[in-house]
Design a protein around this motif. Structure first.
Motif, mmCIF file in Angstrom:
data_model
loop_
_atom_site.group_PDB
_atom_site.id
_atom_site.type_symbol
_atom_site.label_atom_id
_atom_site.label_comp_id
_atom_site.label_asym_id
_atom_site.label_seq_id
_atom_site.Cartn_x
_atom_site.Cartn_y
_atom_site.Cartn_z
ATOM 1 N N ARG A 10 -57.146 27.210 34.932
ATOM 2 C CA ARG A 10 -56.018 27.293 35.851
ATOM 3 C C ARG A 10 -54.839 28.042 35.235
ATOM 4 O O ARG A 10 -54.582 27.957 34.040
ATOM 5 N N ASP A 41 -57.239 33.843 45.697
ATOM 6 C CA ASP A 41 -57.555 33.134 44.463
ATOM 7 C C ASP A 41 -58.837 33.700 43.851
ATOM 8 O O ASP A 41 -58.909 33.936 42.642
ATOM 9 N N ALA A 76 -48.159 24.942 52.857
ATOM 10 C CA ALA A 76 -48.477 24.759 51.436
ATOM 11 C C ALA A 76 -49.736 23.927 51.255
ATOM 12 O O ALA A 76 -50.585 24.246 50.412
ATOM 13 N N VAL A 80 -53.066 25.062 49.211
ATOM 14 C CA VAL A 80 -53.573 24.270 48.079
ATOM 15 C C VAL A 80 -55.067 23.999 48.221
ATOM 16 O O VAL A 80 -55.826 24.088 47.246
ATOM 17 N N ARG A 81 -55.508 23.701 49.433
ATOM 18 C CA ARG A 81 -56.925 23.380 49.645
ATOM 19 C C ARG A 81 -57.837 24.590 49.469
ATOM 20 O O ARG A 81 -59.060 24.429 49.336
ATOM 21 N N ILE A 88 -49.455 27.747 42.403
ATOM 22 C CA ILE A 88 -48.891 27.769 43.752
ATOM 23 C C ILE A 88 -47.412 27.403 43.704
ATOM 24 O O ILE A 88 -47.037 26.347 43.200
ATOM 25 N N SER A 115 -47.916 18.176 49.720
ATOM 26 C CA SER A 115 -48.729 19.398 49.767
ATOM 27 C C SER A 115 -49.689 19.528 48.588
ATOM 28 O O SER A 115 -50.721 20.173 48.688
ATOM 29 N N GLY A 116 -49.318 18.948 47.445
ATOM 30 C CA GLY A 116 -50.129 19.111 46.250
ATOM 31 C C GLY A 116 -49.848 20.405 45.507
ATOM 32 O O GLY A 116 -50.601 20.785 44.598
ATOM 33 N N ALA A 117 -48.763 21.099 45.866
ATOM 34 C CA ALA A 117 -48.394 22.350 45.208
ATOM 35 C C ALA A 117 -47.955 22.098 43.773
ATOM 36 O O ALA A 117 -47.774 20.954 43.345
ATOM 37 N N HIS A 118 -47.765 23.196 43.027
ATOM 38 C CA HIS A 118 -47.483 23.093 41.599
ATOM 39 C C HIS A 118 -46.020 23.292 41.239
ATOM 40 O O HIS A 118 -45.613 22.935 40.126
#
Length: 272
Positions: A10, A41, A76, A80-81, A88, A115-118
């Motif tokens: 990653r 990606d 977002a 993410v998915r 992200i 969202s699970g974004a970074h």
């Protein structure tokens, strides 16, 4: 034999720091949904920005101002998915951070949790420092944004190149250092003179990502609809259009319409 799944390395904020140190350029593109995020990606992009430009290219608004925090989280989460590798970044939309640092932190936490974004991105220099410190202090990575800041369009009144005048250029340089000191992991430099972007990039230990800021930034970002030729009306000097999807899609759909009308589609091999 059992197959061993290849580990995907990653991209992190630390990766970007190493890329700047080694001179490797950073690639960044916007995305707003699962399908395009998965394609980008897989193509090896380093950063996907879930931009508030969704207000323009997805929702059809004239500016980025109308999009809401919940709408940004929706886009977002979809991005993410679709991603296994790249970093992200999600734009904090207008009104979600300007009031005070507590609101900025609450908005950032909501984005990260739902969202699970970074990481998140916000516009502004000295006036945004308290918010940057508050968000970074909570463990959330922040990307800054200087130069042309689209959320301030009604203040500027135009999308022309920023920081041509010495006073504005000096402020931008100070703001960049302040953002770095406050803990930003990178800064977008939008539509400023190339020489200024070069000077700022050299003065910082964190990466700069340019859009209309010349080739000496540590990376570059483009809006996917511009790069792919989906949006054909927007043609600034800094844009390199890699495809003309608008024309290709139009041709394909016209052929589909013709095939349906002529009863050519579906044929026997396309039927059950």
């Amino acid at each position: 034999m059992s197959s061993v799944k290849k580990e995907i390395k990653r991209i992190t904020t630390n990766t970007l720091q190493k890329m700047k140190a080694s001179g490797e350029k950073i690639s960044m593109i916007t995305a707003y949904d699962f399908s395009f995020a998965k394609i980008f990606d897989g193509a090896g992009i380093d950063i996907i920005l879930v931009g508030d430009s969704a207000s323009n290219v997805i929702a059809g608004h004239e500016t980025t101002l109308p999009i809401t925090l919940d709408q940004m989280i929706y886009h977002a989460g979809a991005v993410v998915r679709g991603v296994d590798r790249c970093l992200i970044v999600v734009d904090l939309p207008f009104g979600s951070y300007q009031s005070n640092s507590e609101i900025a932190l609450a908005s950032s936490i909501k984005i990260m949790k739902e969202s699970g974004a970074h990481s998140v991105k916000l516009e502004g220099g000295e006036e945004a420092i308290d918010s940057v410190k508050k968000i970074v202090g909570a463990g959330i990575p922040v990307m800054g944004h200087l130069g042309l800041t689209p959320q301030s369009i009604y203040k500027f009144g135009t999308y022309i190149v920023r920081a041509r005048e010495n006073s504005e250029a000096e402020k931008l340089k100070r703001d960049a250092l302040l953002l770095q000191e406050a803990g930003c992991f990178a800064i977008v430099l939008e539509k400023i003179p190339a020489d200024l972007a070069k000077e700022v990039s050299k003065s910082l230990s964190i990466p700069t990502i340019g859009i209309g800021a010349g080739g000496d930034c540590d990376g570059q970002v483009l809006v996917m609809h511009d790069l792919l030729g989906i949006n054909t009306e927007f043609k600034p000097r800094f844009l390199r259009q890699y495809l003309n999807l608008s024309e290709q899609i139009t041709t394909a759909v016209k052929q589909y319409v013709a095939d349906v009308k002529s009863n050519d589609f579906p044929n026997k091999s396309e039927s059950y």
